[in-house]
Design an enzyme around this catalytic site. Structure first.
Site, PDB file in Angstrom:
ATOM      1  N   GLY A   1       0.841  -1.197   0.000  1.00  0.00           N
ATOM      2  CA  GLY A   1       0.000   0.000   0.000  1.00  0.00           C
ATOM      3  C   GLY A   1       0.870   1.238   0.000  1.00  0.00           C
TER       4      GLY A   1
ATOM      5  N   GLY B   1       1.388   4.120   3.909  1.00  0.00           N
ATOM      6  CA  GLY B   1       2.411   3.205   3.413  1.00  0.00           C
ATOM      7  C   GLY B   1       3.689   3.913   3.019  1.00  0.00           C
TER       8      GLY B   1
ATOM      9  N   ASP C   1       1.842  -1.304  -4.665  1.00  0.00           N
ATOM     10  CA  ASP C   1       0.520  -0.694  -4.747  1.00  0.00           C
ATOM     11  C   ASP C   1      -0.143  -1.153  -6.037  1.00  0.00           C
ATOM     12  OD1 ASP C   1      -0.835   1.752  -3.088  1.00  0.00           O
ATOM     13  OD2 ASP C   1      -1.547   1.752  -5.156  1.00  0.00           O
TER      14      ASP C   1
ATOM     15  N   ARG D   1     -10.515   6.097   6.369  1.00  0.00           N
ATOM     16  CA  ARG D   1     -11.832   6.596   6.782  1.00  0.00           C
ATOM     17  C   ARG D   1     -12.121   7.954   6.170  1.00  0.00           C
ATOM     18  NH1 ARG D   1     -12.825   6.503  13.010  1.00  0.00           N
ATOM     19  NH2 ARG D   1     -10.605   6.828  13.315  1.00  0.00           N
TER      20      ARG D   1
ATOM     21  N   ARG E   1      -0.761   8.684  21.392  1.00  0.00           N
ATOM     22  CA  ARG E   1      -1.747   9.775  21.449  1.00  0.00           C
ATOM     23  C   ARG E   1      -2.045  10.172  22.898  1.00  0.00           C
ATOM     24  NH1 ARG E   1      -5.510   7.409  16.455  1.00  0.00           N
ATOM     25  NH2 ARG E   1      -4.509   8.663  14.847  1.00  0.00           N
TER      26      ARG E   1
ATOM     27  N   HIS F   1      -8.727  -1.285  19.046  1.00  0.00           N
ATOM     28  CA  HIS F   1      -8.419  -0.002  18.408  1.00  0.00           C
ATOM     29  C   HIS F   1      -9.756   0.579  17.969  1.00  0.00           C
ATOM     30  CE1 HIS F   1      -6.009   2.974  16.510  1.00  0.00           C
ATOM     31  NE2 HIS F   1      -6.269   2.618  15.271  1.00  0.00           N
TER      32      HIS F   1
END
Length: 316
Positions: free
Chosen positions: A9, A14, A34, A89, A158, A182
């Protein structure tokens, strides 16, 4: 023989992962693949031209792959394969919304990895993470210790960053931990989190910790909403690259990852975010840490939530 790593990817995630892996200069070769014609070769050309400036020797190779496995022979002999393939997303989407689309992509990639790099350790980063990790193991039929997912490293990073910013202290003075899935059943672990060696609960009030826990849980969605096209990749790629490096160097470093849990914490037969010792064979062992009663209950709840979804992917 030199070390070889493949990143499947060549999107933002990636390509950034490939860059980090190349710049570590611990691999002989980084392969980036890819389905978009020419894109991986272009990125490889560009990355190789940065070697003289950044001072690394790792060679980057870019390969276009086809729907019937064309091009995958380039990944032969890879010690590590990082699977970033799949759709990112969009604003308003949950990680679970990607399940069906990404399941097809991840299954096809995993089958080709099994064919051409049968001894590799596979690190999955495609969303929904816990489910795609389970699917990759089923599709490759690799031993479960050789298939793991990147999640806890990112979520912990995070959480650490949010705590450091809230207290206005250096990031390196903060240690946090997140376990579980996750996603919505992420389990941040305040009892194992410290600031300058002192418990986090002494450094900030419970309500503020809870606010930062929620912020961590929504960390990815917040980035997606701001970017509007695509999802986070700087922090996620840093986490995935560190995991790949730990495998290549057989470091035995303990990291929060998505690993197969079989008996630890009284949980069995599921991929789940836990701490694990990482080395040449992937997960050397799952490390159980002392959790307080609430954290353990939340971890068991997370295990049941992902178990149901992981059962679904077997047929995808």
């Amino acid at each position: 023989m030199g070390k070889k790593v493949t990143v499947v990817g060549a999107g933002f995630y990636g390509s950034t992962t490939a860059q980090r892996l190349a710049e570590y200069d611990v691999f002989d070769t980084v392969v980036i693949t890819d389905i978009v014609e020419g894109k991986p070769a272009g990125l490889a050309l560009d990355l190789n031209q940065s070697r003289a400036v950044e001072g690394f020797e790792t060679k980057v190779v870019g390969v276009t792959t086809g729907p019937n496995g064309e091009g995958y022979e380039a990944i032969e002999g890879s010690d590590v394969v990082v699977i970033t393939a799949g759709l990112p997303r969009k604003p308003g989407m949950s990680r679970m919304d990607l399940l069906e689309t990404n399941a097809k992509i991840v299954r096809q990639v995993a089958e080709n990895v099994a064919k051409y790099a049968p001894n590799a350790v596979v690190i999955v980063v495609s969303n929904p993470l816990d489910e795609m990790t389970a699917l990759a193991q089923l599709a490759t039929q690799f031993p479960k210790n050789r298939v793991l997912g990147q999640a806890g490293m990112l979520d912990t990073a995070r959480f650490t960053n949010f705590v450091a910013e809230a207290l206005n202290v250096p990031v390196k003075s903060v240690k946090t931990l997140t376990l579980g899935s996750h996603g919505d059943t992420m389990v941040p672990v305040p009892s194992k989190s410290t600031v300058n060696g002192k418990p986090l609960r002494e450094a900030m009030p419970a309500e503020q910790i809870e606010e930062l826990v929620v912020k961590t849980r929504n960390g990815g969605a917040e980035v997606v909403a701001l970017l509007k096209t695509g999802s986070a990749y700087y922090a996620p790629s840093a986490a995935a690259a560190r995991m790949a490096r730990a495998v290549a160097e057989d470091s035995g470093e303990v990291m929060p990852v998505c690993a197969w849990v079989d008996g630890q914490y009284g949980i069995s037969g599921v991929y789940l975010g836990v701490e694990a010792e990482i080395g040449a064979e992937g997960v050397k062992r799952v490390v159980e840490t002392d959790l307080d009663a609430d954290e353990l209950a939340a971890l068991k709840e997370a295990a049941e939530a992902v178990r149901a979804k992981q059962a679904d992917v077997a047929n995808m």
